[in-house]
Design an enzyme around this catalytic site. Structure first.
Site, PDB file in Angstrom:
ATOM      1  CE  LYS A 131      -4.382  -1.461   2.174  1.00  0.00           C
ATOM      2  NZ  LYS A 131      -5.060  -1.959   1.028  1.00  0.00           N
TER       3      LYS A 131
ATOM      4  CE  LYS B 189      -8.166 -10.161  -2.061  1.00  0.00           C
ATOM      5  NZ  LYS B 189      -7.770  -9.788  -0.726  1.00  0.00           N
TER       6      LYS B 189
ATOM      7  CE  LYS C 113     -12.633  -0.326  -3.270  1.00  0.00           C
ATOM      8  NZ  LYS C 113     -11.629   0.382  -3.012  1.00  0.00           N
TER       9      LYS C 113
END
Ligand code: TRP
Length: 337
Positions: free
Chosen positions: A115, A204, A207
């Site tokens: 991140k 994966k 969204k």
């Protein structure tokens, strides 16, 4: 009574991957154990604000709980539903654990590295995320923490912090959550479940992926979701086989089929073994997804906000009681009290 605890962030509408990989398995576990265990399902709203939020956080929180209910969660007196920020002990214990955790171990967390990579400015919350998560778990002496594979490292960190703390004060203040290998056994899955991106199945399903056909959102029209399955990437082997490395697209479809219909993956694998027409498998999975989404959305629309707020009232009273008690033990150990 032992405790199962889990949470899911409510930053946006969830994907079919979140649903099949996290929500549904959690609901099945909860329903199986809620007669003899505490089931704590909470919304980590303080974790949400480390990142952008799509839409309105309040609405997202309520919707997340509706997802659990629509996925079939049965409510009884052992099931506690609460919001993290309504239980201030979480932030308080997070601070205390900050003083137990080291920069080294926290910097090693893959999620933090991912991140923060390449970003000019990274908020401290992203770094501190797993420490707050450890507090979420340790406050309730939860041994069972069913979560996705991407969170396993955080469970190991929570275990390490709990053991270090207990050792430092030479007292069994924290209950140590089970190792991730034991968590997997408890969840009854062979490995962490990870639903893949439909177009790039080595990744994966997320969204945040731009391509609409990569992901199925829980509010997609069921017909559209079926189309997305039909256009999923497969491979050129020409034979159905479960092999996440060589045939991730096909393996993903088998996984989706097993989870939706609550059939052991092995059974689905043997049913389709050797099939050479990928289209047949896709048609079947598309049908399953369409049916599941239709029924799920119908159930979702019937759940009122009031119902959710009533669950919060009950759950937050319980959570504050349990969490404050544990927090006091910790404060006493440090002579803060
Ligand atoms: N990190 C989890 C996720 O991203 C959410 C979470 C926060 C959680 N605290 C937790 C999960 C404690 C289990 C236990 O989905």
């Amino acid at each position: 009574m032992k405790t199962i605890l889990t949470g899911i962030r409510s930053n946006s509408v969830l994907t079919l991957g979140n649903y099949l990989g996290a929500l549904v398995p959690m609901v099945r576990l909860a329903n199986k154990h809620s007669d003899e265990m505490n089931v704590n399902i909470f919304v980590p709203d303080l974790h949400s604000i480390i990142a952008d939020i799509d839409g309105n956080l309040q609405e997202n929180i309520v919707r997340t709980i509706k997802y659990y209910l629509a996925a079939g969660l049965k409510i009884n007196k052992n099931v506690h539903i609460y919001r993290q920020s309504y239980v201030p002990a979480h932030s308080e214990l997070c601070w205390i654990l900050n003083c137990v955790a080291t920069m080294g171990e926290t910097s090693r967390m893959t999620q933090y590295k991912e991140k923060s990579e390449g970003r000019e400015s990274v908020n401290v919350g992203i770094f501190d995320y797993p420490i707050l998560m450890a507090a979420d778990i340790l406050l309730y002496s939860a041994e069972y923490v069913p979560i996705g594979e991407d969170q396993f490292q955080h469970i190991e960190l929570a275990r390490n912090l709990a053991m270090r703390f207990n050792h430092r004060f030479d007292a069994e203040i924290f209950t140590i959550p089970l190792k991730t290998t034991e968590q997997i056994k408890f969840m009854g899955v062979s490995d962490g479940i990870r639903i893949r991106d439909l177009l790039n199945p080595e990744k994966k399903m997320s969204k945040s992926t731009k391509a609409e056909n990569s992901k199925i959102m829980l509010n997609d029209a069921p017909e559209l979701a079926a189309k997305k399955i039909m256009s999923a990437t497969t491979d050129s082997y020409g034979k159905v086989k479960f092999d996440m490395w060589a045939q991730p697209g096909i393996s993903n479809l088998l996984q989706i089929e097993a989870l939706i219909n609550d059939i052991p993956l092995q059974d689905v694998i043997s049913t389709w073994a050797g099939e050479t027409r990928y289209g047949e498998l896709k048609k079947k999975v598309a049908e399953s997804v369409k049916k599941e989404l239709t029924e799920f959305q119908e159930r979702l629309n019937k759940i009122s906000n009031e119902e959710v707020y009533e669950l919060f009232d009950f759950g937050e009273e319980y959570a504050n009681k349990i969490a404050n008690k544990k927090l006091l033990e910790v404060q006493k150990a440090f002579k803060l009290r």
